[in-house]
Design a protein around this motif. Structure first.
Motif, PDB file in Angstrom:
ATOM      1  N   PRO A 184       0.440  -7.029   3.354  1.00  0.00           N
ATOM      2  CA  PRO A 184       1.422  -7.286   2.297  1.00  0.00           C
ATOM      3  C   PRO A 184       2.848  -6.982   2.774  1.00  0.00           C
ATOM      4  N   ARG A 185       3.773  -7.683   2.184  1.00  0.00           N
ATOM      5  CA  ARG A 185       5.176  -7.439   2.482  1.00  0.00           C
ATOM      6  C   ARG A 185       5.599  -6.104   1.870  1.00  0.00           C
ATOM      7  N   GLU A 186       6.599  -5.491   2.447  1.00  0.00           N
ATOM      8  CA  GLU A 186       7.081  -4.197   1.958  1.00  0.00           C
ATOM      9  C   GLU A 186       7.606  -4.332   0.531  1.00  0.00           C
ATOM     10  N   GLY A 187       7.124  -3.497  -0.362  1.00  0.00           N
ATOM     11  CA  GLY A 187       7.566  -3.514  -1.760  1.00  0.00           C
ATOM     12  C   GLY A 187       7.013  -4.666  -2.569  1.00  0.00           C
ATOM     13  N   ALA A 188       5.987  -5.325  -2.060  1.00  0.00           N
ATOM     14  CA  ALA A 188       5.474  -6.529  -2.723  1.00  0.00           C
ATOM     15  C   ALA A 188       4.587  -6.196  -3.921  1.00  0.00           C
ATOM     16  N   PHE A 189       4.798  -6.951  -4.984  1.00  0.00           N
ATOM     17  CA  PHE A 189       3.851  -7.026  -6.093  1.00  0.00           C
ATOM     18  C   PHE A 189       4.044  -8.417  -6.691  1.00  0.00           C
ATOM     19  N   GLU A 190       3.150  -9.327  -6.325  1.00  0.00           N
ATOM     20  CA  GLU A 190       3.216 -10.704  -6.805  1.00  0.00           C
ATOM     21  C   GLU A 190       1.883 -11.093  -7.406  1.00  0.00           C
ATOM     22  N   ILE A 191       1.951 -11.806  -8.521  1.00  0.00           N
ATOM     23  CA  ILE A 191       0.753 -12.252  -9.211  1.00  0.00           C
ATOM     24  C   ILE A 191       0.728 -13.773  -9.178  1.00  0.00           C
ATOM     25  N   GLY A 192      -0.338 -14.312  -8.615  1.00  0.00           N
ATOM     26  CA  GLY A 192      -0.555 -15.757  -8.597  1.00  0.00           C
ATOM     27  C   GLY A 192      -1.803 -16.074  -9.401  1.00  0.00           C
ATOM     28  N   PHE A 193      -1.893 -17.293  -9.894  1.00  0.00           N
ATOM     29  CA  PHE A 193      -3.031 -17.672 -10.736  1.00  0.00           C
ATOM     30  C   PHE A 193      -3.416 -19.108 -10.412  1.00  0.00           C
TER      31      PHE A 193
ATOM     32  N   TYR B  69       0.818  -1.209   0.000  1.00  0.00           N
ATOM     33  CA  TYR B  69       0.000   0.000   0.000  1.00  0.00           C
ATOM     34  C   TYR B  69       0.858   1.267   0.000  1.00  0.00           C
ATOM     35  N   GLU B  70       2.185   1.125  -0.160  1.00  0.00           N
ATOM     36  CA  GLU B  70       3.066   2.278  -0.015  1.00  0.00           C
ATOM     37  C   GLU B  70       2.864   3.332  -1.096  1.00  0.00           C
ATOM     38  N   CYS B  71       2.260   2.951  -2.215  1.00  0.00           N
ATOM     39  CA  CYS B  71       2.025   3.886  -3.303  1.00  0.00           C
ATOM     40  C   CYS B  71       0.790   3.420  -4.079  1.00  0.00           C
ATOM     41  N   PRO B  72      -0.060   4.323  -4.528  1.00  0.00           N
ATOM     42  CA  PRO B  72      -1.298   3.930  -5.221  1.00  0.00           C
ATOM     43  C   PRO B  72      -1.069   3.166  -6.534  1.00  0.00           C
ATOM     44  N   ILE B  73       0.103   3.294  -7.134  1.00  0.00           N
ATOM     45  CA  ILE B  73       0.359   2.619  -8.411  1.00  0.00           C
ATOM     46  C   ILE B  73       0.281   1.104  -8.263  1.00  0.00           C
ATOM     47  N   PHE B  74       0.575   0.587  -7.087  1.00  0.00           N
ATOM     48  CA  PHE B  74       0.531  -0.860  -6.877  1.00  0.00           C
ATOM     49  C   PHE B  74      -0.901  -1.389  -7.035  1.00  0.00           C
ATOM     50  N   GLN B  75      -1.861  -0.676  -6.474  1.00  0.00           N
ATOM     51  CA  GLN B  75      -3.257  -1.090  -6.612  1.00  0.00           C
ATOM     52  C   GLN B  75      -3.727  -0.893  -8.054  1.00  0.00           C
ATOM     53  N   THR B  76      -3.315   0.188  -8.688  1.00  0.00           N
ATOM     54  CA  THR B  76      -3.678   0.438 -10.084  1.00  0.00           C
ATOM     55  C   THR B  76      -3.169  -0.683 -10.984  1.00  0.00           C
ATOM     56  N   LYS B  77      -1.922  -1.086 -10.784  1.00  0.00           N
ATOM     57  CA  LYS B  77      -1.334  -2.167 -11.596  1.00  0.00           C
ATOM     58  C   LYS B  77      -2.046  -3.495 -11.344  1.00  0.00           C
ATOM     59  N   ALA B  78      -2.479  -3.733 -10.118  1.00  0.00           N
ATOM     60  CA  ALA B  78      -3.219  -4.963  -9.804  1.00  0.00           C
ATOM     61  C   ALA B  78      -4.536  -4.976 -10.585  1.00  0.00           C
TER      62      ALA B  78
ATOM     63  N   PRO C   9      14.338   1.151  -9.625  1.00  0.00           N
ATOM     64  CA  PRO C   9      13.145   1.981  -9.560  1.00  0.00           C
ATOM     65  C   PRO C   9      11.886   1.128  -9.433  1.00  0.00           C
ATOM     66  N   ARG C  10      10.830   1.770  -8.974  1.00  0.00           N
ATOM     67  CA  ARG C  10       9.564   1.106  -8.689  1.00  0.00           C
ATOM     68  C   ARG C  10       8.985   0.410  -9.921  1.00  0.00           C
ATOM     69  N   ARG C  11       9.183   0.987 -11.101  1.00  0.00           N
ATOM     70  CA  ARG C  11       8.589   0.401 -12.320  1.00  0.00           C
ATOM     71  C   ARG C  11       9.085  -1.019 -12.573  1.00  0.00           C
ATOM     72  N   ASP C  12      10.234  -1.385 -12.033  1.00  0.00           N
ATOM     73  CA  ASP C  12      10.758  -2.749 -12.213  1.00  0.00           C
ATOM     74  C   ASP C  12       9.974  -3.784 -11.419  1.00  0.00           C
ATOM     75  N   LYS C  13       9.168  -3.352 -10.482  1.00  0.00           N
ATOM     76  CA  LYS C  13       8.380  -4.284  -9.668  1.00  0.00           C
ATOM     77  C   LYS C  13       7.232  -4.909 -10.442  1.00  0.00           C
ATOM     78  N   PHE C  14       6.844  -4.314 -11.580  1.00  0.00           N
ATOM     79  CA  PHE C  14       5.692  -4.756 -12.355  1.00  0.00           C
ATOM     80  C   PHE C  14       6.141  -5.377 -13.676  1.00  0.00           C
ATOM     81  N   PRO C  15       5.347  -6.308 -14.225  1.00  0.00           N
ATOM     82  CA  PRO C  15       5.677  -6.825 -15.561  1.00  0.00           C
ATOM     83  C   PRO C  15       5.651  -5.679 -16.573  1.00  0.00           C
TER      84      PRO C  15
END
Length: 144
Positions: free
Chosen positions: A71-80, A34-43, A100-106
């Motif tokens: 969530p863990r700090e800096g987390a962005f994980e996608i499971g299916f 939740y550290e930045c709104p972009i994480f929820q947007t990307k989800a 940079p933060r953009r590397d956390k996302f595909p």
């Protein structure tokens, strides 16, 4: 992100119970910080992309286990998972990526589609997923 006010909390649905279960509903599980709104947007973008890319399937996006998971700090994980009663397969982890933060996302969610199709085929090999058939047709045309 601040908690929702009283009376606004969405009821959690157990998609694996008999009342809500469907073999046709695949589950997308995303853990995001939740550290930045972009994480929820990307989800949200990921869930919308898969629904648009594979329209013959229903998808249910579950973020941070409906808010019950810290969530863990800096987390962005996608499971299916193929449906709510099958195991979860990790498609993407941005935990050890960035800054940079953009590397956390595909970079492109299209890179997740082959893995999603592989998981769908693993559990229901008799059901053809349109994306795989199109790719095979294109490959045959290229060979000619």
């Amino acid at each position: 992100m601040p908690p929702k006010g009283p009376g606004k909390k969405k009821k959690d649905v157990d998609w694996a119970d008999d009342e809500h279960f469907s073999k046709e509903r695949s589950m997308i599980y995303i853990e995001h910080t939740y550290e930045c709104p972009i994480f929820q947007t990307k989800a949200d973008e990921c869930g919308a992309f898969l629904q648009q890319r594979i329209p013959e399937r229903k998808f249910q996006l579950v973020k941070n286990k409906y808010g019950r998971q810290v969530p863990r700090e800096g987390a962005f994980e996608i499971g299916f998972s193929q449906n709510a009663r099958t195991s979860v397969h990790l498609l993407w982890s941005g935990l050890d990526k960035g800054p940079p933060r953009r590397d956390k996302f595909p970079v492109d969610y299209e890179t997740l589609v082959p893995d999603v199709n592989r998981i769908l085929k693993k559990f229901y090999p008799d059901k053809a997923v349109g994306v795989l058939e199109e790719d095979e047709d294109e490959q045959r045309e290229d060979d000619m």
